[in-house]
Enzyme design. Structure first.
Site, PDB file in Angstrom:
ATOM      1  N   MET A 325      59.552 -44.712  44.864  1.00 50.80           N
ATOM      2  CA  MET A 325      59.793 -44.024  46.134  1.00 50.80           C
ATOM      3  C   MET A 325      59.133 -42.646  46.147  1.00 50.80           C
ATOM      4  SD  MET A 325      60.974 -44.004  49.178  1.00 50.80           S
ATOM      5  CE  MET A 325      62.245 -45.192  49.553  1.00 50.80           C
ATOM      6  N   ASP A 344      59.905 -34.528  38.171  1.00 53.06           N
ATOM      7  CA  ASP A 344      60.943 -35.395  37.599  1.00 53.06           C
ATOM      8  C   ASP A 344      61.345 -34.773  36.261  1.00 53.06           C
ATOM      9  OD1 ASP A 344      61.681 -38.554  38.447  1.00 53.06           O
ATOM     10  OD2 ASP A 344      62.322 -37.928  36.456  1.00 53.06           O
ATOM     11  N   VAL A 401      65.957 -38.639  44.579  1.00 53.13           N
ATOM     12  CA  VAL A 401      66.531 -39.149  43.335  1.00 53.13           C
ATOM     13  C   VAL A 401      67.461 -40.317  43.660  1.00 53.13           C
ATOM     14  CG1 VAL A 401      66.299 -36.906  42.198  1.00 53.13           C
ATOM     15  CG2 VAL A 401      68.476 -37.501  43.282  1.00 53.13           C
ATOM     16  N   GLU A 403      70.412 -42.893  44.552  1.00 53.49           N
ATOM     17  CA  GLU A 403      71.383 -42.828  45.664  1.00 53.49           C
ATOM     18  C   GLU A 403      72.812 -42.695  45.121  1.00 53.49           C
ATOM     19  OE1 GLU A 403      71.918 -43.335  50.069  1.00 53.49           O
ATOM     20  OE2 GLU A 403      70.455 -42.490  48.714  1.00 53.49           O
ATOM     21  N   LYS A 408      72.693 -36.324  43.496  1.00 51.11           N
ATOM     22  CA  LYS A 408      71.972 -35.653  44.589  1.00 51.11           C
ATOM     23  C   LYS A 408      72.491 -34.219  44.768  1.00 51.11           C
ATOM     24  CE  LYS A 408      70.400 -39.600  47.384  1.00 51.11           C
ATOM     25  NZ  LYS A 408      68.963 -39.325  47.391  1.00 51.11           N
ATOM     26  N   SER A 430      69.720 -42.907  52.184  1.00 54.61           N
ATOM     27  CA  SER A 430      69.794 -43.954  53.206  1.00 54.61           C
ATOM     28  C   SER A 430      71.195 -44.086  53.786  1.00 54.61           C
ATOM     29  CB  SER A 430      69.348 -45.301  52.620  1.00 54.61           C
ATOM     30  OG  SER A 430      70.082 -45.585  51.453  1.00 54.61           O
ATOM     31  N   HIS A 451      64.981 -39.565  55.875  1.00 53.60           N
ATOM     32  CA  HIS A 451      65.122 -40.917  55.340  1.00 53.60           C
ATOM     33  C   HIS A 451      63.866 -41.736  55.589  1.00 53.60           C
ATOM     34  CE1 HIS A 451      67.170 -45.112  55.716  1.00 53.60           C
ATOM     35  NE2 HIS A 451      66.614 -44.954  54.529  1.00 53.60           N
TER      36      HIS A 451
END
Length: 727
Positions: A325, A344, A401, A403, A408, A430, A451
Site C-alpha cells: 500500500m 518504515d 500502517v 489497520e 495508528k 478504511s 482513504h
C-alpha cells in the site's frame, strides 16, 4: 465584420478569406449548445451572402477548439420523442452540409481539444490542420449514444471504415500524430504556426494545387467497399466490439451498424440513417444513466476544484508504512510529480515498497507511456528513509500502517512531533474513526482521513474524511493533493466505514443472508456479474481478503448493531467468518470461496473448489431456490438503503457524490448510474414497497427510513425528473 454573436464571429482578413472564430463568452471552453447552433446557422447564412469570398478558415480563440455538445441539455432534450430527436439532428446535418457545400475551399485550424460535435464540425471542411498538442475524437459511445452530427458518415469516408470504427466504437481521444497517420488531418504543425498553415492550404487550393472539390465528392459518395470487403470490415468489427463492450453497453455496436447501413448510400441518406440510430440510443436507460454519470462527475470535479483553490501548496509529502500500500501511494505521488518520503521501521518493508513502485513504473515504460528518463525521474522522487530526519520540510503526511487503532495512534502522535505546525497529517484508514484517531493529537485541526482504494494505481477514488475537529485547510490540502495524484477525491464526514465501506458491508450482509438460506454462492456471483458488477460478492470478498472483511465487519457491527451485527441469531457465524477461521483468506493466500491459480500472465485465476462449498454448508439452514430477481433484490436493497442513510445522515453531501463514490470505489455498474439513480429508476415508492417486503422476513438491514417513506408518499426523487420543457 461579417457576423458577430455571443459564441462566434466571422471576419474577413482582406484577401477575400474569412475566419469563423468560436469564442463563447463567459466560458473557459467552447461547446455547442442549442443557442450556439442557432448562431452558427445565422453565421453560415451571412457567409453565403458574401459574394466575393474565396475561402473560409474555422478556428477557436479558446485553448480548446470545441469540446463537444452541451451535455447539460441532454436529459431534457432526450426526454422528447424519437421524431423530435431525428428532426433536430437533420437540422444540424443541413447546417453542416451548408458549410461543406460552400462555393470555395474550407479548412479547420484545430488548436486544442476537438471532441464529439467539435470533431464533427472539423469534418465538414475540406482540409484540417492540427496543432501538435491538440487532440481529436468522437467519445459519444461513452455516453450511450453515437455521433449524430455526421461523424458516422464523414469519418469513414475520410479515414476508412476500419479506422473510423476504432475511433467511434472506442470513444477514444486521439493525438495529432495518430490523426495524421489515419488521414483525419492533413498537417500537424506547432501551435504558433497553425493559422498560417491553414491559410496556406486555402491559398494552395485556390491556386489549383489541392483539389478541394474531389475531397468533397469523396465525403458525399458511398464508401468504396465491395460486398465482401464490407462484410469483412463490419461483421468482424461487430463481433470484436460486442465482446469488449459487453451486453450492457449497446452504443458501440449500434454505431458500427449505422456506419454499415450508410456505407452504400450518399451523404443525405447515410445521415438520415445516422439520425435514426442516434434517436434510438438517446431514448435508452443506459444513455440516461451514462449522461447522468457525466453530469455527476462534473459536480464532483467542481467541488474538488473549489477546495483546490483554497489549498496551501503541497510540494513535498511523506508516506508512513512502506509495503504494497505504501509503495502504491509513493508510486502514484512520484509518477504524478510530487516528491515523497517513504518511511518504515524495517529495511525489508522499505525494499518491498520500492519494489512495488519500481514494478508499476516498469509496466508504464513497457506500455510506452513512460520513457526510461521519466521513469528514472519518478523513482528519484521517492526517497526511502528509516528516520524522521527530513520530516520538518514535509507539507502533508499519509499514514498507511496496519489497520489497528493503537498502532495508528502511536505512529500519528509520534510523527506530529517531527513535522511543522502547518503540516497536514492524514490516515489511510478504511474503517477507523478519524475523530477517535485525532484524540491524542496536539493539532487535530490539521488531521483528516485520506482513504485510498486497493490497488492504488488503478482505483480512481480517494475518500477525504473530515473528523469532528478537522479544519477546512486540512481538507482543502488533502483534496488538492489527491487531485494532483490524478485521483477523484470525495469529501465525506466521519462514521464507521465512512461512505464506501459503510455502504459495501450491508451488500456483504445481504450475501451472508442469502448463503445462510442455502443459496449457492457461485450462482449468486454469476447473477450479480450478469447484473453488471465486475465481480460477484464471493469473488469480491476473496479480493478484499477475509481477514480485512472480518475486521471491517466488526467495526460496522459495533457502529450499527441494529442492522449490521453478525448472523441472525446469537452465536451464528457468517460464511465470511467460517472462511476466515479455516484460514481461507482469499487471493492473498490462494484460497477463499474459490481457489486461485496463476494464469499465463501470472495473474490469479479463480477456480471452483468443493471444500469451500462444504464449509459454506455449515452456515446454511437449508437449500432454497431463489429467482435471479430475488437474488438481485436481496443484494441491492441493503446497499441502496445504506446509501440513502449516508445521505440523510450528512455523511455525503449530494446524491451525485454518493453515486460517483460507489462507481469509482467499488465498481457499481456505471450503466445503472449509481445506487440513488437505481432507486429513482425503480421508483421510490416501488423501492420502499420491495424493501418493506424483504425487511418483514430478513430484518432491519432492509428496512426503509422514515424520510424515504415520506419521499415515496410525496412522489419525490433523488434527482430532478427531466422534462421536455428543459430542452
Amino acid at each position: 465584420m461579417i457576423y458577430q454573436g455571443n459564441a462566434l464571429s466571422v471576419a474577413s482578413n482582406g484577401d477575400n478569406l474569412a475566419t469563423l472564430t468560436f469564442d463563447l463568452k463567459d466560458e473557459s471552453i467552447n461547446k455547442l449548445s442549442s443557442a450556439v447552433i442557432k448562431e452558427l446557422q445565422e453565421a453560415v447564412k451571412a457567409i453565403q451572402a458574401e459574394s466575393d469570398l474565396k475561402g473560409l478558415m474555422i478556428a477557436s480563440a479558446k485553448d480548446a477548439f470545441i469540446v463537444g455538445a452541451d451535455i447539460t441539455e441532454f436529459h431534457g432534450m432526450f426526454a422528447k420523442d424519437e421524431d423530435f430527436l431525428v428532426n433536430m439532428n437533420q437540422e444540424v446535418h443541413a447546417l453542416f452540409n451548408a458549410i461543406e457545400d460552400l462555393p470555395f475551399p474550407t479548412v479547420t485550424a484545430i488548436n486544442g481539444l476537438a471532441l464529439g460535435g467539435g470533431c464533427e464540425v472539423t469534418l465538414t471542411t475540406d482540409f484540417r490542420v492540427m496543432a501538435e498538442k491538440a487532440q481529436i475524437g468522437l467519445p459519444e459511445t461513452k455516453l450511450g449514444i453515437l455521433p449524430g452530427w455526421g461523424g458516422c458518415v464523414r469519418l469513414p469516408r475520410i479515414a476508412g471504415a476500419d479506422n473510423a470504427i476504432e475511433w467511434i466504437a472506442g470513444g477514444t481521444q486521439n493525438k495529432a500524430d495518430a490523426a495524421l497517420k489515419m488521414g483525419v488531418v492533413d498537417a500537424v504543425v506547432p501551435a504558433e504556426r497553425l493559422q498560417a498553415a491553414a491559410l496556406d492550404i486555402l491559398g494552395r487550393a485556390n491556386a489549383g494545387e489541392l483539389d478541394y472539390l474531389a475531397r468533397r465528392e469523396e465525403k458525399k459518395s458511398p464508401l468504396k467497399l465491395n460486398a465482401i470487403e464490407q462484410m469483412m470490415v463490419f461483421e468482424t468489427a461487430k463481433g470484436y466490439v460486442a465482446g469488449k463492450a459487453g451486453p450492457h453497453y449497446p452504443a458501440p455496436v449500434e454505431a458500427i451498424k449505422v456506419i454499415q447501413k450508410g456505407a452504400g448510400e450518399g451523404r443525405e441518406r447515410a445521415q438520415a440513417i445516422e439520425a435514426k440510430g442516434f434517436a434510438k440510443l438517446a431514448k435508452t436507460e443506459v444513455c440516461f444513466n451514462l449522461v447522468g454519470l457525466f453530469l455527476n462527475d462534473q459536480v464532483v470535479k467542481k467541488k474538488g476544484s473549489k477546495y483546490e483553490k483554497q489549498a496551501a501548496p503541497v510540494e513535498q509529502t511523506a508516506v508512513l508504512g512502506a509495503g504494497i500500500m505504501g509503495g502504491g501511494i509513493a508510486y502514484q505521488s512520484a509518477y504524478k510529480g510530487t516528491p515523497i518520503l517513504m518511511k518504515d521501521i524495517k529495511e525489508e518493508a522499505i525494499q518491498l515498497g520500492l519494489k512495488e513502485a519500481r514494478k508499476l513504473l516498469s509496466k508504464q515504460t513497457e506500455r510506452g507511456k513512460l520513457s526510461t528518463e521519466k521513469m528514472a525521474e519518478a523513482l528519484a522522487n521517492i526517497r526511502p528513509t528509516l528516520s524522521y530526519g527530513d520530516f520538518g520540510e514535509v507539507d502533508l503526511v499519509v499514514e498507511a500502517v496496519v489497520e489497528n487503532p493503537k498502532i495508528k495512534d502511536a505512529v500519528l502522535t509520534e510523527v506530529e512531533g517531527y513535522v511543522g505546525d502547518n503540516t497536514i497529517l492524514t490516515s489511510n484508514t478504511s474503517t477507523i474513526s478519524i475523530s477517535r484517531l485525532a484524540q491524542n493529537l496536539k493539532r487535530p485541526e490539521n488531521f483528516c482521513g485520506m482513504h485510498f482504494f486497493n490497488p492504488v494505481h488503478r482505483m480512481p477514488l480517494v475518500e477525504v474524511i473530515r473528523g469532528e475537529k478537522t479544519g477546512d485547510a486540512a481538507v482543502a490540502a488533502t483534496v488538492a493533493y489527491a487531485r494532483k495524484m490524478g485521483k477523484t477525491p470525495i469529501v465525506v464526514n466521519d462514521c464507521p466505514g465512512f461512505l464506501v465501506n459503510r455502504v459495501l458491508f450491508p451488500y456483504f450482509g445481504g450475501f451472508s443472508l442469502l448463503v445462510e438460506q442455502g443459496a449457492d454462492f457461485e450462482h449468486v456471483d454469476k447473477v450479480m456479474e450478469k447484473f453488471g458488477w465486475p465481480m460477484g460478492p464471493a469473488y469480491l470478498l476473496d479480493v478484499v481478503g477475509m481477514d480485512t472483511a472480518v475486521h471491517a465487519n466488526e467495526v460496522m457491527a459495533e457502529g450499527f448493531p441494529d442492522r449490521m451485527a453478525h448472523g441472525s441469531k446469537e452465536g451464528d457465524k457468517t460464511a465470511i467468518q467460517v472462511m476466515y477461521e479455516n484460514e481461507r483468506l482469499g487471493q492473498k493466500n490462494g484460497k477463499g470461496f474459490y481457489v486461485y491459480e496463476e494464469d499465463k500472465k501470472g495473474k490469479p485465476k479463480k477456480v471452483s473448489d468443493e471444500r469451500a462449498h462444504e464449509l459454506v454448508k455449515q452456515v446454511a439452514s437449508g437449500e432454497r431456490e431463489l429467482s435471479d430477481d430475488e437474488i438481485i433484490a436481496r443484494m441491492m436493497v441493503p446497499l441502496c438503503m445504506e446509501t440513502v442513510r449516508c445521505l440523510e445522515d450528512g455523511i455525503v453531501g449530494t446524491p451525485a457524490e454518493a453515486d460517483m463514490a460507489l462507481i469509482y470505489g467499488i465498481g457499481f455498474p456505471p450503466f445503472r448510474g449509481g445506487a440513488l439513480r437505481y432507486i429513482d429508476a425503480m421508483g421510490v415508492a416501488e423501492f420502499v414497497k420491495l424493501a418493506d417486503e424483504l425487511a418483514a422476513e430478513l430484518g432491519p438491514l432492509y428496512a426503509p427510513t422514515d424520510k424515504l417513506r415520506a419521499m415515496a408518499d410525496n412522489a419525490e426523487r433523488f434527482y430532478p425528473q427531466p422534462t421536455q420543457a428543459q430542452a
